[in-house]
Design a protein around this motif. Structure first.
Motif, PDB file in Angstrom:
ATOM      1  N   LEU A  18      18.060 -10.292  48.092  1.00  0.00           N
ATOM      2  CA  LEU A  18      19.144  -9.644  47.354  1.00  0.00           C
ATOM      3  C   LEU A  18      19.124  -8.137  47.620  1.00  0.00           C
ATOM      4  O   LEU A  18      18.160  -7.463  47.266  1.00  0.00           O
ATOM      5  N   PRO A  19      20.155  -7.604  48.238  1.00  0.00           N
ATOM      6  CA  PRO A  19      20.204  -6.161  48.491  1.00  0.00           C
ATOM      7  C   PRO A  19      20.203  -5.362  47.191  1.00  0.00           C
ATOM      8  O   PRO A  19      20.844  -5.743  46.210  1.00  0.00           O
ATOM      9  N   GLU A  20      19.481  -4.271  47.193  1.00  0.00           N
ATOM     10  CA  GLU A  20      19.340  -3.399  46.014  1.00  0.00           C
ATOM     11  C   GLU A  20      20.693  -2.969  45.452  1.00  0.00           C
ATOM     12  O   GLU A  20      20.886  -2.907  44.240  1.00  0.00           O
ATOM     13  N   GLU A  21      21.655  -2.703  46.330  1.00  0.00           N
ATOM     14  CA  GLU A  21      22.958  -2.211  45.876  1.00  0.00           C
ATOM     15  C   GLU A  21      23.767  -3.273  45.132  1.00  0.00           C
ATOM     16  O   GLU A  21      24.773  -2.961  44.506  1.00  0.00           O
ATOM     17  N   GLN A  22      23.335  -4.527  45.158  1.00  0.00           N
ATOM     18  CA  GLN A  22      24.034  -5.581  44.426  1.00  0.00           C
ATOM     19  C   GLN A  22      23.491  -5.772  43.012  1.00  0.00           C
ATOM     20  O   GLN A  22      24.010  -6.583  42.258  1.00  0.00           O
ATOM     21  N   ILE A  23      22.459  -5.025  42.646  1.00  0.00           N
ATOM     22  CA  ILE A  23      21.898  -5.113  41.294  1.00  0.00           C
ATOM     23  C   ILE A  23      22.572  -4.041  40.438  1.00  0.00           C
ATOM     24  O   ILE A  23      22.646  -2.882  40.824  1.00  0.00           O
ATOM     25  N   ARG A  39      15.638  -5.877  35.208  1.00  0.00           N
ATOM     26  CA  ARG A  39      15.975  -4.770  36.093  1.00  0.00           C
ATOM     27  C   ARG A  39      17.484  -4.615  36.171  1.00  0.00           C
ATOM     28  O   ARG A  39      18.002  -3.527  36.394  1.00  0.00           O
ATOM     29  N   GLY A  40      18.191  -5.722  36.010  1.00  0.00           N
ATOM     30  CA  GLY A  40      19.639  -5.709  36.039  1.00  0.00           C
ATOM     31  C   GLY A  40      20.171  -7.108  36.264  1.00  0.00           C
ATOM     32  O   GLY A  40      19.448  -8.094  36.101  1.00  0.00           O
ATOM     33  N   VAL A  41      21.425  -7.193  36.646  1.00  0.00           N
ATOM     34  CA  VAL A  41      22.056  -8.473  36.948  1.00  0.00           C
ATOM     35  C   VAL A  41      22.773  -8.349  38.289  1.00  0.00           C
ATOM     36  O   VAL A  41      23.030  -7.245  38.773  1.00  0.00           O
ATOM     37  N   SER A  42      23.091  -9.498  38.860  1.00  0.00           N
ATOM     38  CA  SER A  42      23.811  -9.501  40.125  1.00  0.00           C
ATOM     39  C   SER A  42      24.735 -10.709  40.201  1.00  0.00           C
ATOM     40  O   SER A  42      24.340 -11.815  39.842  1.00  0.00           O
ATOM     41  N   ASP A  43      25.963 -10.464  40.628  1.00  0.00           N
ATOM     42  CA  ASP A  43      26.890 -11.552  40.952  1.00  0.00           C
ATOM     43  C   ASP A  43      26.630 -11.872  42.418  1.00  0.00           C
ATOM     44  O   ASP A  43      27.010 -11.113  43.303  1.00  0.00           O
ATOM     45  N   PHE A  49      23.065 -13.733  38.294  1.00  0.00           N
ATOM     46  CA  PHE A  49      21.610 -13.801  38.263  1.00  0.00           C
ATOM     47  C   PHE A  49      21.051 -12.647  37.444  1.00  0.00           C
ATOM     48  O   PHE A  49      21.539 -11.519  37.537  1.00  0.00           O
ATOM     49  N   VAL A  50      20.023 -12.931  36.670  1.00  0.00           N
ATOM     50  CA  VAL A  50      19.259 -11.895  35.984  1.00  0.00           C
ATOM     51  C   VAL A  50      18.109 -11.520  36.910  1.00  0.00           C
ATOM     52  O   VAL A  50      17.384 -12.395  37.386  1.00  0.00           O
TER      53      VAL A  50
END
Length: 67
Positions: A18-23, A39-43, A49-50
């Motif tokens: 998962l690329p950092e910029e997607q979090i 740390r964050g979430v990502s679509d 995703f958590v």
């Protein structure tokens, strides 16, 4: 100090790079025991995703009590 740990999980649904910029930060407050370790979430791949901060989780007092 180096610590060796392992995690036991029920199952793994996949492993993703998962690329950092997607979090990102969640769009609203999340009130759950795990929120302190987020740390964050990502679509990603059309799913939300958590993303956990494993350093914060594994070095937390709640986990350290088992040493």
């Amino acid at each position: 100090e180096d610590i060796t740990m392992g995690l036991i999980v029920d199952r793994v649904g996949g492993i993703f790079d998962l690329p950092e910029e997607q979090i990102r930060s969640p769009s609203g407050p999340i009130e759950d025991k795990i929120s302190a370790f987020m740390r964050g979430v990502s679509d990603f791949r059309e799913r939300l995703f958590v993303v956990l901060d494993l350093n914060r989780l594994l070095l937390s007092p709640e986990i350290q009590q088992f040493q």
